[in-house]
Design a protein around this motif. Sequence first.
Motif, PDB file in Angstrom:
ATOM      1  N   ALA A  18       0.811  -1.221   0.000  1.00 58.25           N
ATOM      2  CA  ALA A  18       0.000   0.000   0.000  1.00 58.25           C
ATOM      3  C   ALA A  18       0.848   1.277   0.000  1.00 58.25           C
ATOM      4  N   THR A  19       2.035   1.236   0.578  1.00 60.90           N
ATOM      5  CA  THR A  19       2.790   2.480   0.776  1.00 60.90           C
ATOM      6  C   THR A  19       4.074   2.607  -0.047  1.00 60.90           C
ATOM      7  N   HIS A  20       4.593   1.518  -0.520  1.00 63.78           N
ATOM      8  CA  HIS A  20       5.888   1.544  -1.206  1.00 63.78           C
ATOM      9  C   HIS A  20       5.958   2.583  -2.329  1.00 63.78           C
ATOM     10  N   PRO A  21       5.031   2.592  -3.288  1.00 64.43           N
ATOM     11  CA  PRO A  21       5.149   3.585  -4.380  1.00 64.43           C
ATOM     12  C   PRO A  21       5.133   5.036  -3.881  1.00 64.43           C
ATOM     13  N   ARG A  22       4.272   5.338  -2.917  1.00 63.64           N
ATOM     14  CA  ARG A  22       4.217   6.712  -2.384  1.00 63.64           C
ATOM     15  C   ARG A  22       5.497   7.083  -1.667  1.00 63.64           C
ATOM     16  N   LEU A  23       6.030   6.155  -0.895  1.00 70.30           N
ATOM     17  CA  LEU A  23       7.269   6.438  -0.167  1.00 70.30           C
ATOM     18  C   LEU A  23       8.442   6.671  -1.125  1.00 70.30           C
ATOM     19  N   VAL A  24       8.496   5.877  -2.186  1.00 74.77           N
ATOM     20  CA  VAL A  24       9.573   6.072  -3.163  1.00 74.77           C
ATOM     21  C   VAL A  24       9.430   7.446  -3.803  1.00 74.77           C
ATOM     22  N   MET A  25       8.209   7.857  -4.140  1.00 75.80           N
ATOM     23  CA  MET A  25       7.995   9.181  -4.723  1.00 75.80           C
ATOM     24  C   MET A  25       8.385  10.279  -3.734  1.00 75.80           C
ATOM     25  N   ASN A  26       8.017  10.112  -2.459  1.00 73.63           N
ATOM     26  CA  ASN A  26       8.389  11.095  -1.442  1.00 73.63           C
ATOM     27  C   ASN A  26       9.907  11.222  -1.324  1.00 73.63           C
ATOM     28  N   LEU A  56       3.602  -1.684  13.681  1.00 69.88           N
ATOM     29  CA  LEU A  56       2.198  -2.115  13.673  1.00 69.88           C
ATOM     30  C   LEU A  56       1.369  -1.428  14.759  1.00 69.88           C
ATOM     31  N   GLU A  57       2.013  -0.975  15.824  1.00 66.75           N
ATOM     32  CA  GLU A  57       1.295  -0.270  16.884  1.00 66.75           C
ATOM     33  C   GLU A  57       1.232   1.242  16.630  1.00 66.75           C
ATOM     34  N   ALA A  58       1.951   1.713  15.638  1.00 65.93           N
ATOM     35  CA  ALA A  58       1.965   3.145  15.334  1.00 65.93           C
ATOM     36  C   ALA A  58       0.595   3.577  14.817  1.00 65.93           C
ATOM     37  N   ASP A  59       0.233   4.850  15.090  1.00 64.70           N
ATOM     38  CA  ASP A  59      -1.032   5.389  14.578  1.00 64.70           C
ATOM     39  C   ASP A  59      -1.049   5.331  13.051  1.00 64.70           C
ATOM     40  N   SER A  60       0.087   5.603  12.441  1.00 63.72           N
ATOM     41  CA  SER A  60       0.192   5.562  10.980  1.00 63.72           C
ATOM     42  C   SER A  60       1.508   4.883  10.615  1.00 63.72           C
ATOM     43  N   PRO A  61       1.449   3.606  10.245  1.00 62.00           N
ATOM     44  CA  PRO A  61       2.681   2.924   9.847  1.00 62.00           C
ATOM     45  C   PRO A  61       3.381   3.643   8.681  1.00 62.00           C
ATOM     46  N   GLU A  62       2.619   4.241   7.781  1.00 59.82           N
ATOM     47  CA  GLU A  62       3.228   4.948   6.659  1.00 59.82           C
ATOM     48  C   GLU A  62       4.024   6.158   7.153  1.00 59.82           C
ATOM     49  N   ALA A  63       3.501   6.865   8.122  1.00 55.52           N
ATOM     50  CA  ALA A  63       4.214   8.017   8.680  1.00 55.52           C
ATOM     51  C   ALA A  63       5.501   7.554   9.359  1.00 55.52           C
ATOM     52  N   TRP A  64       5.430   6.422  10.063  1.00 55.95           N
ATOM     53  CA  TRP A  64       6.625   5.863  10.714  1.00 55.95           C
ATOM     54  C   TRP A  64       7.672   5.541   9.660  1.00 55.95           C
ATOM     55  N   ARG A  66       7.904   6.763   6.598  1.00 53.83           N
ATOM     56  CA  ARG A  66       8.361   7.986   5.944  1.00 53.83           C
ATOM     57  C   ARG A  66       9.419   8.684   6.796  1.00 53.83           C
ATOM     58  N   THR A  67       9.195   8.719   8.107  1.00 57.31           N
ATOM     59  CA  THR A  67      10.159   9.349   9.008  1.00 57.31           C
ATOM     60  C   THR A  67      11.487   8.599   8.995  1.00 57.31           C
ATOM     61  N   VAL A  68      11.412   7.285   9.049  1.00 55.97           N
ATOM     62  CA  VAL A  68      12.642   6.476   9.022  1.00 55.97           C
ATOM     63  C   VAL A  68      13.366   6.669   7.691  1.00 55.97           C
ATOM     64  N   ALA A  69      12.616   6.633   6.582  1.00 54.99           N
ATOM     65  CA  ALA A  69      13.223   6.803   5.261  1.00 54.99           C
ATOM     66  C   ALA A  69      13.876   8.186   5.146  1.00 54.99           C
ATOM     67  N   ARG A  70      13.202   9.196   5.635  1.00 54.87           N
ATOM     68  CA  ARG A  70      13.752  10.549   5.601  1.00 54.87           C
ATOM     69  C   ARG A  70      15.049  10.620   6.400  1.00 54.87           C
ATOM     70  N   ASN A  71      15.048  10.044   7.588  1.00 61.74           N
ATOM     71  CA  ASN A  71      16.261  10.055   8.419  1.00 61.74           C
ATOM     72  C   ASN A  71      17.408   9.297   7.744  1.00 61.74           C
ATOM     73  N   VAL A  72      17.081   8.170   7.125  1.00 60.97           N
ATOM     74  CA  VAL A  72      18.109   7.406   6.405  1.00 60.97           C
ATOM     75  C   VAL A  72      18.675   8.258   5.270  1.00 60.97           C
ATOM     76  N   ALA A  73      17.795   8.908   4.503  1.00 57.46           N
ATOM     77  CA  ALA A  73      18.238   9.749   3.381  1.00 57.46           C
ATOM     78  C   ALA A  73      19.130  10.886   3.874  1.00 57.46           C
ATOM     79  N   LEU A  74      18.724  11.542   4.936  1.00 62.30           N
ATOM     80  CA  LEU A  74      19.528  12.658   5.458  1.00 62.30           C
ATOM     81  C   LEU A  74      20.882  12.185   5.980  1.00 62.30           C
ATOM     82  N   ASN A  75      20.900  11.053   6.660  1.00 59.93           N
ATOM     83  CA  ASN A  75      22.173  10.525   7.163  1.00 59.93           C
ATOM     84  C   ASN A  75      23.110  10.151   6.025  1.00 59.93           C
TER      85      ASN A  75
END
Length: 184
Positions: A18-26, A56-64, A66-75
């Motif tokens: 459900a989220t992979h294509p959107r995350l890659v675009m982001n 799985l316990e996060a309110d929005s797994p996609e937001a979790w 996205r945050t991890v992906a963003r941090n990885v990209a910045l690092n």
Amino acid sequence: MQDRPATARERLDEIFRATHPRLVMNMFALTGDTAEAEDVVQEAFVRAVANSRKVLEADSPEAWLRTVARNVALNRWRRKVRLRQLMRQNEPRPPVVPEMSPDRLVVYDAIRQLQPRYREVIALHYLADLSVEQIAQTIGASTGTVKSRLHRGRTALGQLLGSDRSSFVAMMSADGPVPAIGEI
């Protein structure tokens, strides 16, 4: 028959689809590089599998994710910038080459016009300051061959420079740096 609850692995698979294509675009928007964006998102999903309960316990797994992906990209970006800085700091400085006089440049240009076999021995003898024996060893020829090539090379240089052979031979035979043309 009652539906069984989805396993953590099945739920992560659903989130991935459900989220992979959107995350890659982001992440493409952040990195400007498709391959980098895909790598960053892949790393985020690897971390999601390692921390499946948190995701799985996060309110929005996609937001979790996205945050991890963003941090990885910045690092990764910070590491690349730092590496470039270190490479520039440790880059060997070009040696300082003294400026050559116009006359010396004329001599060097004339040497470059010689046939390769003459140019090589002239350069090794007069510019690299090697003895006839060292040149013979370097090029795999006899000392007689080296002497012959030096003689023919000096003669050709004399013709190229327009000086008479005897004064040119004297100039090239002298110890020290190649003299200026005016000294020939």
